[in-house]
Design an enzyme around this catalytic site. Sequence first.
Site, PDB file in Angstrom:
ATOM      1  N   LYS A  59      10.150   6.081  -7.015  1.00 28.29           N
ATOM      2  CA  LYS A  59       9.417   6.818  -8.053  1.00 28.29           C
ATOM      3  C   LYS A  59      10.360   7.603  -8.940  1.00 28.29           C
ATOM      4  O   LYS A  59      10.112   7.757 -10.135  1.00 28.29           O
ATOM      5  CB  LYS A  59       8.394   7.768  -7.414  1.00 28.29           C
ATOM      6  CG  LYS A  59       7.202   7.062  -6.810  1.00 28.29           C
ATOM      7  CD  LYS A  59       6.089   8.073  -6.518  1.00 28.29           C
ATOM      8  CE  LYS A  59       4.904   7.415  -5.837  1.00 28.29           C
ATOM      9  NZ  LYS A  59       3.860   8.396  -5.465  1.00 28.29           N
TER      10      LYS A  59
ATOM     11  N   LYS B  42       4.432  -4.976  -4.155  1.00 30.01           N
ATOM     12  CA  LYS B  42       3.138  -4.578  -3.618  1.00 30.01           C
ATOM     13  C   LYS B  42       2.162  -4.222  -4.740  1.00 30.01           C
ATOM     14  O   LYS B  42       2.573  -3.786  -5.824  1.00 30.01           O
ATOM     15  CB  LYS B  42       3.275  -3.430  -2.612  1.00 30.01           C
ATOM     16  CG  LYS B  42       3.591  -2.111  -3.207  1.00 30.01           C
ATOM     17  CD  LYS B  42       3.398  -0.972  -2.186  1.00 30.01           C
ATOM     18  CE  LYS B  42       3.528   0.343  -2.943  1.00 30.01           C
ATOM     19  NZ  LYS B  42       3.204   1.532  -2.202  1.00 30.01           N
TER      20      LYS B  42
ATOM     21  N   LYS C  46      -1.095   1.245  -7.880  1.00 30.03           N
ATOM     22  CA  LYS C  46      -1.809   1.924  -8.964  1.00 30.03           C
ATOM     23  C   LYS C  46      -0.900   2.160 -10.155  1.00 30.03           C
ATOM     24  O   LYS C  46      -1.369   2.334 -11.272  1.00 30.03           O
ATOM     25  CB  LYS C  46      -2.280   3.303  -8.488  1.00 30.03           C
ATOM     26  CG  LYS C  46      -3.391   3.291  -7.492  1.00 30.03           C
ATOM     27  CD  LYS C  46      -3.632   4.729  -7.040  1.00 30.03           C
ATOM     28  CE  LYS C  46      -4.590   4.786  -5.874  1.00 30.03           C
ATOM     29  NZ  LYS C  46      -4.503   6.085  -5.180  1.00 30.03           N
TER      30      LYS C  46
HETATM   31  P1  AMP Z   1      -1.922   5.630  -2.447  1.00 29.87           P
HETATM   32  O1  AMP Z   1      -2.576   4.749  -3.433  1.00 29.87           O
HETATM   33  O2  AMP Z   1      -0.444   5.615  -2.592  1.00 29.87           O
HETATM   34  O3  AMP Z   1      -2.516   6.989  -2.353  1.00 29.87           O
HETATM   35  O4  AMP Z   1      -2.169   4.944  -1.024  1.00 29.87           O
HETATM   36  C1  AMP Z   1      -3.315   5.153  -0.246  1.00 29.87           C
HETATM   37  C2  AMP Z   1      -3.312   4.269   0.980  1.00 29.87           C
HETATM   38  O5  AMP Z   1      -3.356   2.894   0.607  1.00 29.87           O
HETATM   39  C3  AMP Z   1      -2.075   4.416   1.876  1.00 29.87           C
HETATM   40  O6  AMP Z   1      -2.477   4.319   3.229  1.00 29.87           O
HETATM   41  C4  AMP Z   1      -1.236   3.237   1.503  1.00 29.87           C
HETATM   42  O7  AMP Z   1      -0.398   2.829   2.555  1.00 29.87           O
HETATM   43  C5  AMP Z   1      -2.282   2.176   1.210  1.00 29.87           C
HETATM   44  N1  AMP Z   1      -1.791   1.191   0.245  1.00 29.87           N
HETATM   45  C6  AMP Z   1      -1.424   1.419  -1.037  1.00 29.87           C
HETATM   46  N2  AMP Z   1      -1.017   0.281  -1.638  1.00 29.87           N
HETATM   47  C7  AMP Z   1      -1.126  -0.703  -0.698  1.00 29.87           C
HETATM   48  C8  AMP Z   1      -0.873  -2.118  -0.703  1.00 29.87           C
HETATM   49  N3  AMP Z   1      -0.443  -2.750  -1.787  1.00 29.87           N
HETATM   50  N4  AMP Z   1      -1.106  -2.802   0.441  1.00 29.87           N
HETATM   51  C9  AMP Z   1      -1.559  -2.176   1.549  1.00 29.87           C
HETATM   52  N5  AMP Z   1      -1.822  -0.857   1.617  1.00 29.87           N
HETATM   53  C10 AMP Z   1      -1.615  -0.123   0.513  1.00 29.87           C
END
Ligand code: AMP
Length: 336
Positions: free
Chosen positions: A113, A199, A202
């Site tokens: 990031k 991956k 967002k």
């Molecule tokens: P965040 O969007 O970073 O707040 O992530 C929220 C949750 O979603 C966390 O548990 C991440 O590990 C999971 N997560 C985010 N992106 C992925 C992805 N591409 N594949 C699997 N899990 C994800």
Amino acid sequence: MVKQRVLSGVQPTGNLHLGNYLGAIRNWVEAQEQYDNYFCVVDLHAITVPHDPAVLADNSYAIAALYLACGIDLTHSTIFIQSHVRAHTELTWLLNCITPLNWLERMIQFKEKAVKQGENVSVGLLDYPVLMAADILLYDADLVPVGEDQKQHIELTRDLVIRVNDQFGTGENSVLKLPKPLIRKDGARVMSLSDGTKKMSKSDPSELSRISLLDPPEAIAKKIKRCKTDPIKGLEFDNPDRPECHNLLSLYQLLSGQSREAVAAECAEMGWGQFKPLLTETAIAALEPIQAKYGEIMGDRTALETILREGRQKAEASAEAVLARVKTALGFSTPL
Ligand code: AMP
Ligand code: TRP
């Protein structure tokens, strides 16, 4: 028997996508009856990169509504907004003073990031894992269900617990509880629709790279139609030269609720022209009930506020107790 405690959270930055759902929330829902669960909307994490104050509060409510729409059940789970419980920031400060700087500089997510932020990297972005540790430790969580990308942050949390208990625990009495990550193999890493080696995220500038939980059917159809594939006929899991093929088959498997073997057999002879409409139809059908429920929940703001107020009260009770325990261990005087 006392149930084990689970804590997890998602940031209110933009819509949740299939990675968030399949990697995290779906697993929370499936296992929730076994545990005593706390799920927070981590809005304090959302300001570690530049944010828009005009949408922060609404986004937090939307994520809480999505938790409920995905099936979080209040008889087993408590839902709250992180910034409503002040102990999170206070414990973060205490932990900051115990965390070696180089532990944070090593974090992969920070490094990734930070590159994107250029000159604008905040101290908060570096400190993000300490705030996450505070989230987990304030609830004496046993288990933290997340996607693979968060594993390093949970390892840091564990290192911190060991350090704090070592320095400030006395004999039998540890100060903090040692949590474990709960990472399911299936769905732990959902990849981008535009590049099967990255991956789904967002923060990817291209909307075409991800399917959001609230995407209407036309958008889902368009994204799958345009997603990256390869010129090979016959679809298979686990071929390292075909990352997109593996990812799309995995999505189909998870969204259709079938076994991997069944999907491998069904798709072994298929071409993309036949598979894409199948995946589209499956994704639309899987998201439709979530979207309908989300609409209902967002339509009754008062009810959602009541849920979040009650959640905050319950969360505060646990968080305040742990914070007091840490402050005592660190030697602070009791407030008069
Ligand atoms: P965040 O969007 O970073 O707040 O992530 C929220 C949750 O979603 C966390 O548990 C991440 O590990 C999971 N997560 C985010 N992106 C992925 C992805 N591409 N594949 C699997 N899990 C994800
Ligand atoms: N850092 C996590 C993510 O981006 C979100 C998060 C914050 C979290 N605090 C947490 C996840 C505590 C689990 C437990 O996915």
